[in-house]
Design a protein around this motif. Structure first.
Motif, PDB file in Angstrom:
ATOM      1  N   GLY B  26      48.433  35.857  49.165  1.00  0.00           N
ATOM      2  CA  GLY B  26      47.371  36.233  48.235  1.00  0.00           C
ATOM      3  C   GLY B  26      46.337  37.207  48.741  1.00  0.00           C
ATOM      4  O   GLY B  26      46.293  38.363  48.317  1.00  0.00           O
ATOM      5  N   ILE B  27      45.537  36.744  49.714  1.00  0.00           N
ATOM      6  CA  ILE B  27      44.381  37.539  50.106  1.00  0.00           C
ATOM      7  C   ILE B  27      44.800  38.844  50.806  1.00  0.00           C
ATOM      8  O   ILE B  27      44.092  39.850  50.733  1.00  0.00           O
ATOM      9  N   THR B  30      45.057  42.011  48.449  1.00  0.00           N
ATOM     10  CA  THR B  30      43.860  42.806  48.128  1.00  0.00           C
ATOM     11  C   THR B  30      43.551  43.798  49.262  1.00  0.00           C
ATOM     12  O   THR B  30      43.165  44.935  49.009  1.00  0.00           O
ATOM     13  N   PRO B  45      38.672  38.529  43.906  1.00  0.00           N
ATOM     14  CA  PRO B  45      39.446  37.310  44.170  1.00  0.00           C
ATOM     15  C   PRO B  45      39.809  36.525  42.910  1.00  0.00           C
ATOM     16  O   PRO B  45      40.888  35.948  42.830  1.00  0.00           O
ATOM     17  N   GLY B  46      38.897  36.524  41.945  1.00  0.00           N
ATOM     18  CA  GLY B  46      39.174  35.804  40.687  1.00  0.00           C
ATOM     19  C   GLY B  46      40.337  36.439  39.948  1.00  0.00           C
ATOM     20  O   GLY B  46      41.268  35.765  39.503  1.00  0.00           O
ATOM     21  N   THR B  47      40.268  37.758  39.870  1.00  0.00           N
ATOM     22  CA  THR B  47      41.328  38.510  39.185  1.00  0.00           C
ATOM     23  C   THR B  47      42.653  38.318  39.916  1.00  0.00           C
ATOM     24  O   THR B  47      43.692  38.104  39.286  1.00  0.00           O
ATOM     25  N   LEU B  48      42.604  38.376  41.254  1.00  0.00           N
ATOM     26  CA  LEU B  48      43.824  38.223  42.051  1.00  0.00           C
ATOM     27  C   LEU B  48      44.476  36.874  41.753  1.00  0.00           C
ATOM     28  O   LEU B  48      45.678  36.801  41.454  1.00  0.00           O
ATOM     29  N   TYR B  49      43.676  35.814  41.801  1.00  0.00           N
ATOM     30  CA  TYR B  49      44.230  34.479  41.573  1.00  0.00           C
ATOM     31  C   TYR B  49      44.842  34.393  40.176  1.00  0.00           C
ATOM     32  O   TYR B  49      45.986  33.950  40.011  1.00  0.00           O
ATOM     33  N   ASN B  50      44.066  34.837  39.174  1.00  0.00           N
ATOM     34  CA  ASN B  50      44.543  34.715  37.787  1.00  0.00           C
ATOM     35  C   ASN B  50      45.815  35.522  37.558  1.00  0.00           C
ATOM     36  O   ASN B  50      46.746  35.061  36.892  1.00  0.00           O
ATOM     37  N   LEU B  51      45.862  36.761  38.140  1.00  0.00           N
ATOM     38  CA  LEU B  51      47.045  37.597  37.932  1.00  0.00           C
ATOM     39  C   LEU B  51      48.278  37.022  38.634  1.00  0.00           C
ATOM     40  O   LEU B  51      49.370  37.019  38.064  1.00  0.00           O
ATOM     41  N   LEU B  52      48.066  36.496  39.834  1.00  0.00           N
ATOM     42  CA  LEU B  52      49.207  35.890  40.545  1.00  0.00           C
ATOM     43  C   LEU B  52      49.753  34.697  39.763  1.00  0.00           C
ATOM     44  O   LEU B  52      50.971  34.531  39.632  1.00  0.00           O
ATOM     45  N   THR B  54      49.475  34.193  36.507  1.00  0.00           N
ATOM     46  CA  THR B  54      50.126  34.676  35.281  1.00  0.00           C
ATOM     47  C   THR B  54      51.494  35.276  35.589  1.00  0.00           C
ATOM     48  O   THR B  54      52.470  34.992  34.888  1.00  0.00           O
ATOM     49  N   ARG B  69      46.989  26.000  51.998  1.00  0.00           N
ATOM     50  CA  ARG B  69      46.737  26.542  50.656  1.00  0.00           C
ATOM     51  C   ARG B  69      47.095  28.033  50.586  1.00  0.00           C
ATOM     52  O   ARG B  69      46.822  28.700  49.607  1.00  0.00           O
ATOM     53  N   ARG B  71      49.497  30.819  49.957  1.00  0.00           N
ATOM     54  CA  ARG B  71      50.762  30.975  49.239  1.00  0.00           C
ATOM     55  C   ARG B  71      51.247  32.416  49.349  1.00  0.00           C
ATOM     56  O   ARG B  71      50.452  33.343  49.203  1.00  0.00           O
ATOM     57  N   TYR B  73      54.113  35.385  48.006  1.00  0.00           N
ATOM     58  CA  TYR B  73      54.902  35.704  46.814  1.00  0.00           C
ATOM     59  C   TYR B  73      55.763  36.932  47.076  1.00  0.00           C
ATOM     60  O   TYR B  73      55.484  37.735  47.971  1.00  0.00           O
TER      61      TYR B  73
END
Lengths: 459, 101
Positions: B26-27, B30, B45-52, B54, B69, B71, B73
């Motif tokens: 994740g991180i 970015t 970070p909010g956008t990243l989490y939500n997009l991942l 979705t 925690r 993850r 992808y």
């Protein structure tokens, strides 16, 4: 300063999707030395400290629920991501997450406006569903009340409680409508702005806050006035039956939330616990109301020394209070000495926005073969009220019909005799300039009684 | 709903899918995007989490590893085809621009 003194509770009113105004409010509180610590079901708790220039960010996270007793794995990951950028998680309120940062010009938590809009819409689903459900419930209530009004407008015009109840329901309907329309219009503005690569639209929070405050204050005033009128008309036990369960339900739900937060059950179990508390509270509430209505008189207690015990044919006995109110016209006035001592003389007055009315009855609980009388004097305050009451009082129904009779009998502008099936007229509706009298006698009029009625009822 | 969402990709969506051609957590995504775009494209970070979330839900990416925690992808064939579709769309825009301006 003790721990308690270091904290301050505030009630914060904001619309679910109005994150901007909430962020500004929290930033301003921080500048005043108040730092958000947690959000409970009733209030927002702030810690007092040295003023700081902090930047709060309100985000929406769909994978959380008020029924979570601890943070979900998804939320923990979300918080980890935010931490990497200097954001500290403060608290959550339902699907709203609140972060704070001291970093100057921080990277926004949400950089994709379209994604943010979709998340807000996703998280607002419960809010919109609630608004529609409330609109439906209050709408049905207004509709049934309107049906009752058209069925019996006289009762509505002379009953302050009924009028206030209708106003309260109309308020609730318009408020729910406002919530839905303002949210939908914000969504539309956002969609338009996003289609031209713009930012999310700003919500007109000042207007909404004004509307909320107006409705809240108005509703509180109405509730206080309703309680006042209820105390005049209903018995103490009935008022307690209505008010106490509301307090009881509030305590039950707050305790429910407390249990959810303290126990480490999963979301589904918590939801079942909470809904069960709701259902049990609702059943208890209705049982208390039913018990109150069944065992106690709904009407205000009268301080009377006269009572009568009636034994019914099935052997059941009941004791009734006998009223001794002053009536301008009694059966004794009309028929002379009757020789019956257990009459109840009852007078009821009301003065509402639309009409002043006085109802008088002289009746016997034993249903002996003694004459009874009842009459009402209505003084409508508006022409349209007069006309509606006029039409309602002389409307034929399946039990009786109305025949216009000579005005000279009661010196009226209009006079109607109420005819029951195969019976001589014993009831009259008398129309004067500003007054309407409905009188129901036990026997047809005999000579001289009309003059006596006129003399006693028309001052 | 999903069709509307992916009709055109936002910059953030586009770059996240590009980064996930190789397995990535994740991180780190970015950071990679910031490097690749010379700090031009920022994914909060909010956008990243939500997009991942979705993308994973819609089968555009797949979770490959979970360490605590953290993850990781990687893009799926479905995600690749979406990315190619967006590339074609953008190429057409450039072609049209060059021929008209």
């Amino acid at each position: 300063m003790s721990d308690k003194e270091k904290r301050i509770k505030k009630f914060i009113n904001f619309r679910y999707h109005d994150y901007k105004s909430l962020e500004e409010k929290l930033n301003n509180y921080a500048k005043q030395g108040l730092f958000l610590e947690s959000v409970t079901s009733q209030s927002w708790i702030f810690r007092k400290g040295e003023p700081k220039d902090l930047k709060y960010t309100v985000t929406y996270f769909s994978d959380t629920s008020i029924f979570d007793s601890k943070q979900t794995d998804g939320l923990k990951t979300y918080i980890d991501y935010a931490k990497e950028y200097g954001y500290n998680f403060i608290t959550q309120a339902g699907k709203i997450q609140i972060f704070v940062t001291e970093v100057d010009n921080p990277i926004p938590l949400e950089t994709d406006q379209r994604e943010k809009f979709e998340t807000i819409k996703q998280c607002s689903k419960v809010f919109t569903l609630n608004s529609y459900a409330l609109l439906f419930i209050f709408g049905i209530n207004v509709f049934t009340q309107m049906l009752n009004i058209t069925g019996n407008p006289v009762n509505f015009f002379s009953n302050s409680l009924a009028q206030m109840s209708l106003i309260m329901m109309i308020l609730a309907v318009t408020h729910s409508l406002h919530s839905i329309i303002s949210y939908k219009s914000w969504c539309k503005k956002c969609a338009n702005s996003l289609s031209s690569n713009g930012e999310l639209a700003l919500y007109n929070s000042k207007f909404s806050r004004f509307v909320d405050k107006f409705y809240f204050i108005f509703a509180l005033i109405m509730l206080a006035v309703m309680l006042f009128y209820a105390s005049l008309e209903l018995s103490t036990i009935m008022i307690l039956s209505i008010c106490l369960p509301v307090v009881f339900i509030f305590i039950a739900f707050t305790t429910g939330f407390y249990i959810i937060k303290k126990r480490n059950f999963n979301r589904s179990t918590n939801r079942i616990i909470y809904i069960s508390i709701g259902v049990v509270s609702f059943i208890l509430y209705n049982l208390i109301i039913f018990f109150g209505l069944f065992h106690y008189s709904a009407e205000k207690e009268v301080d009377t020394e006269r009572t009568i015990t009636v034994t019914y044919s099935d052997g059941d006995t009941r004791t009734y209070n006998l009223y001794s109110d002053e009536l301008p016209l009694t059966c004794e006035d009309l028929y002379g000495d009757i020789g019956y001592d257990d009459y109840s003389y009852k007078a009821a007055y009301s003065n509402t926005l639309f009409m002043k009315s006085s109802d008088y009855t002289q009746y016997s609980f034993e249903h002996n073969d003694v004459p009874e009388i009842s009459y009402s004097i209505y003084e409508p305050k508006f022409n349209f009220v007069y006309n509606i009451v006029h039409d309602c009082l002389i409307e034929d129904n399946r039990f009786s019909t109305y025949t216009q009779i000579d005005n000279t009998l009661f010196n009226t502008n209009e006079c109607y005799a109420k005819n029951y099936e195969n019976q001589l007229a014993k009831a009259y509706v008398l129309f004067y300039d500003d007054m309407i009298i409905v009188i129901d006698l036990d026997a047809p009029l005999i000579e001289g009684q009309a003059d006596l009625i006129l003399d006693r009822l028309i001052q | 709903m999903a069709r509307d969402k992916y009709q055109t990709l936002t910059e953030q969506m586009f770059y996240i899918l590009i980064c996930l051609q190789q397995e990535c957590c994740g991180i780190d995504i970015t950071k990679k995007i910031l490097e690749q775009t010379d700090q031009r494209v920022v994914v909060g970070p909010g956008t990243l989490y939500n997009l991942l979330e979705t993308f994973a839900k819609d089968g555009m990416i797949i979770e490959t590893k979970v360490e605590g925690r953290k993850r990781s992808y990687i893009i799926t064939p479905k995600g690749k085809s979406l990315l190619e579709k967006e590339y074609t769309r953008l190429s057409l825009l450039i072609k049209d621009y060059n021929s008209m301006v």
